[in-house]
Design an enzyme around this catalytic site. Structure first.
Site, PDB file in Angstrom:
ATOM      1  N   ASP A 115       0.836  -1.206   0.000  1.00 17.29           N
ATOM      2  CA  ASP A 115       0.000   0.000   0.000  1.00 17.29           C
ATOM      3  C   ASP A 115       0.868   1.252   0.000  1.00 17.29           C
ATOM      4  OD1 ASP A 115      -2.136  -1.705   0.379  1.00 17.29           O
ATOM      5  OD2 ASP A 115      -2.140  -1.433   2.554  1.00 17.29           O
TER       6      ASP A 115
HETATM    7  N1  URA Z   1      -1.191  -6.011   3.857  1.00 19.14           N
HETATM    8  C1  URA Z   1      -1.632  -4.751   3.905  1.00 19.14           C
HETATM    9  O1  URA Z   1      -2.623  -4.465   4.556  1.00 19.14           O
HETATM   10  N2  URA Z   1      -0.962  -3.824   3.221  1.00 19.14           N
HETATM   11  C2  URA Z   1       0.145  -4.076   2.509  1.00 19.14           C
HETATM   12  O2  URA Z   1       0.734  -3.171   1.930  1.00 19.14           O
HETATM   13  C3  URA Z   1       0.598  -5.397   2.479  1.00 19.14           C
HETATM   14  C4  URA Z   1      -0.087  -6.348   3.162  1.00 19.14           C
END
Ligand code: URA
Length: 239
Positions: A102
């Site tokens: 993310d």
């Molecule tokens: N899980 C998440 O919530 N975000 C990420 O970036 C990777 C795994």
């Protein structure tokens, strides 16, 4: 022979839609000639985007990056946000992140132009483990840890069993917990959603390991080439 946009997306160089746009924009060549939409090609042809070879003919490149917060894992962003490729300014080839973190997640990201490696590692059946450290609001109790480990119902179904351990916690008014989670699925925002499902909002999230590779001392925002041994090790997951 295959449609050109299919070959480009199989090489990991762009989605099919993006590939179509690149062809329409006149940025794709096949064996040195400008390609047209609808054209068929062979994987052994010399396919290039902006003059950079992709697919079987391209020299394979493999990088490990310590992604900071505030970068998106995409090749370009409609909203003009910084992308992880901005962190590898010296790399002129078409490389792509293996999976996504993310915008506000930091940590280990592999980037490559090797579509086979990308697809091999991301294939759900391969069960490649990724380990995260999450800091979340509140105190995560034993029962919640057990639920996270056993599998928990999210809107897209039950999560697979995970390895989960509490690292530490801070009590008091603004209490928090830090947990380490190893999961082999790669659903969208999975760790954030898992913790939210047991009532704890994630404040910070970092991936510390992917398929057993770790960042070691790679500083935040920096990258390096993977060694031949590391590449061979990763290929061992699907070859
Ligand atoms: N899980 C998440 O919530 N975000 C990420 O970036 C990777 C795994």
């Amino acid at each position: 022979m295959e449609r050109l946009q299919k070959l480009i997306s199989q090489a990991g160089a762009a989605s099919r839609r993006e590939a179509e746009r690149l062809i329409e924009a006149g940025r794709v060549t096949v064996n040195g000639k400008k390609a047209i939409l609808g054209q068929q090609a062979d994987i052994r042809d010399k396919i290039a985007i902006d003059g950079v070879l992709i697919g079987a003919k391209a020299k394979k490149l493999y990088f490990i990056l310590n992604k900071p917060k505030g970068y998106i894992c995409s090749v370009k962003d409609d909203r003009g946000r910084k992308t992880v490729l901005d962190l590898l300014p010296d790399v002129k080839d078409y490389i792509y992140p293996v999976g996504r973190l993310d915008y506000n997640t930091e940590g280990l990201l592999i980037l490559t132009n090797d579509g086979e490696l990308m697809n091999g590692l991301l294939h759900p059946g391969r069960e490649v483990f990724k380990t995260y450290v999450a800091k979340a609001k509140g105190i995560i109790n034993d029962e919640e840890l057990r639920m996270l480990a056993d599998g928990i119902m999210l809107e897209d179904g039950m999560t697979a069993p995970a390895d989960v351990r509490l690292i530490d916690a801070g009590r008091g008014k603004d209490s928090w917990s830090r947990v380490e989670l190893s999961i082999h699925e790669g659903r969208n925002r999975q760790v954030r959603r898992m913790l939210s499902a047991v009532g704890h909002e994630v404040i910070a999230l970092k991936r510390i390991s992917f398929a057993g590779l770790t960042l070691n001392n790679l500083p935040r925002g920096f990258y390096r080439k993977l060694t031949e041994r590391e590449v061979a090790y990763l290929k061992g997951f699907y070859k």
